[in-house]
Design an enzyme around this catalytic site. Structure first.
Site, short mmCIF file in Angstrom:
data_model
loop_
_atom_site.label_atom_id
_atom_site.label_comp_id
_atom_site.label_asym_id
_atom_site.label_seq_id
_atom_site.Cartn_x
_atom_site.Cartn_y
_atom_site.Cartn_z
CD GLU A 117 -2.94 -1.22 0.04
OE1 GLU A 117 -2.97 -0.34 -0.71
OE2 GLU A 117 -3.69 -2.20 0.00
CG HIS A 141 -4.78 -0.03 5.81
ND1 HIS A 141 -5.98 0.33 5.83
CD2 HIS A 141 -4.43 -1.13 5.14
CE1 HIS A 141 -6.72 -1.00 5.03
NE2 HIS A 141 -5.44 -1.90 5.18
CG HIS A 143 -7.58 -5.37 7.88
ND1 HIS A 143 -7.14 -6.31 7.49
CD2 HIS A 143 -7.24 -4.26 7.00
CE1 HIS A 143 -6.54 -6.23 6.28
NE2 HIS A 143 -6.64 -4.94 6.01
CD GLU A 171 -13.69 9.49 22.88
OE1 GLU A 171 -12.52 9.73 23.14
OE2 GLU A 171 -13.78 8.13 23.10
CG HIS A 212 -9.62 -3.46 2.92
ND1 HIS A 212 -8.99 -3.56 1.74
CD2 HIS A 212 -8.72 -3.53 3.83
CE1 HIS A 212 -7.67 -3.65 2.17
NE2 HIS A 212 -7.58 -3.69 3.20
ZN LIG Z 1 -5.99 -3.88 4.65
#
Ligand SMILES: [Zn+2]
Length: 274
Positions: A117, A141, A143, A171, A212
């Site tokens: 990525e 990133h 999950h 919050e 994802h």
């Molecule tokens: Zn991922």
């Protein structure tokens, strides 16, 4: 002399990846993390660098990031293993002077390469640098379970998801007043999803990839982690509330406006107006 393993940035990456693993956000090789560094951060550790740094061209040139070093997680590497073998699972890369590629200065041992990525990370870094006048340094990133779950149930719209997450915990509006961007489902690891993510990152520090995961940014590892953690906590509450039959009452629009006033933030108008 202190080795690079003891530097604040390697230790910071170890802590963030280990914590994310313990949160259950990074099964197998799920997730990736990059931190933008300065030359001064790495200058003292040249003795630890590879004698012959490997050069890897970028699929899309990044002249805005020329000469910038980053510490990154490796492709196919497991977050749970970073603490056991930092130099195998992390790497320091430095983009060359024209932004066409980068050298691997340290880590990523045994021919490992940075996360698949990387295009999404580098393009997002460029946008966050612009959006925050250079303050943001981290793209994360992962999950995050409940955020993913919500993308199956809530309409995949920035204003809808933002408003629900603000209502899920008091919050939230203060922590992410700019709301949460969301993409259509796309194939990961491509320049296209990188470009789409970066476009949303220009407006939001958080971007959801439906079915994802999530992208978060911030000035420090703590801030980026804390941002995702806060949104994920709210998502967990929403998942429970929806599973119990849905909201019977919630934080009202007037109350959200009062929150923004008290904490000096300007909430995303489209989410407030819903
Ligand atoms: Zn991922």
């Amino acid at each position: 002399m202190q080795t690079i393993i003891h530097s604040w940035f390697v230790q910071g990456m170890i802590k963030a990846t280990t914590d994310a693993w313990l949160k259950g956000w990074d099964e197998r090789n799920g997730g990736n993390l990059t931190l933008r560094l300065d030359e001064a951060d790495i200058a003292a550790f040249q003795a630890d660098f590879h004698a012959k740094p490997r050069y890897i061209p970028l699929s899309q040139p990044m002249p805005q990031l020329a000469n910038t070093p980053f510490i990154v997680t490796g492709s196919g590497k497991f977050f749970r293993n970073v603490q056991l073998a930092p130099a195998a699972n992390l790497g320091i890369v430095k983009i060359d002077s024209d932004g066409a590629g980068y050298h691997i200065l340290w880590g990523l041992e045994d021919h490992a390469v940075p996360t698949s990525e990387l295009p999404a990370h580098f393009q997002s870094h460029c946008e966050r640098i612009k959006a925050t006048q250079g303050k943001d340094r981290v793209i994360m990133h992962c999950h995050a379970t409940n955020l993913i779950a919500l993308t199956y149930v809530l309409e995949n719209r920035c204003d809808v998801i933002t408003r629900k997450l603000w209502e899920g915990s008091t919050e939230c509006l203060v922590v992410f007043p700019d709301g949460v961007g969301i993409l259509p489902w796309m194939v990961p690891g491509t320049d296209e999803i990188g470009q789409a993510t970066a476009q949303e990152m220009a407006k939001h520090a958080l971007v959801l990839w439906p079915f994802h995961g999530v992208f978060g940014s911030g000035p420090t590892l703590d801030e980026a982690f804390g941002l995702i953690d806060t949104a994920e906590k709210s998502a967990e509450i929403l998942v429970k509330v929806i599973a119990m039959g849905g909201m019977k009452q919630t934080i009202s629009r007037d109350q959200l406006i009062a929150l923004g006033k008290r904490f000096g933030v300007t909430p995303l108008a489209s989410a407030l107006e819903l």
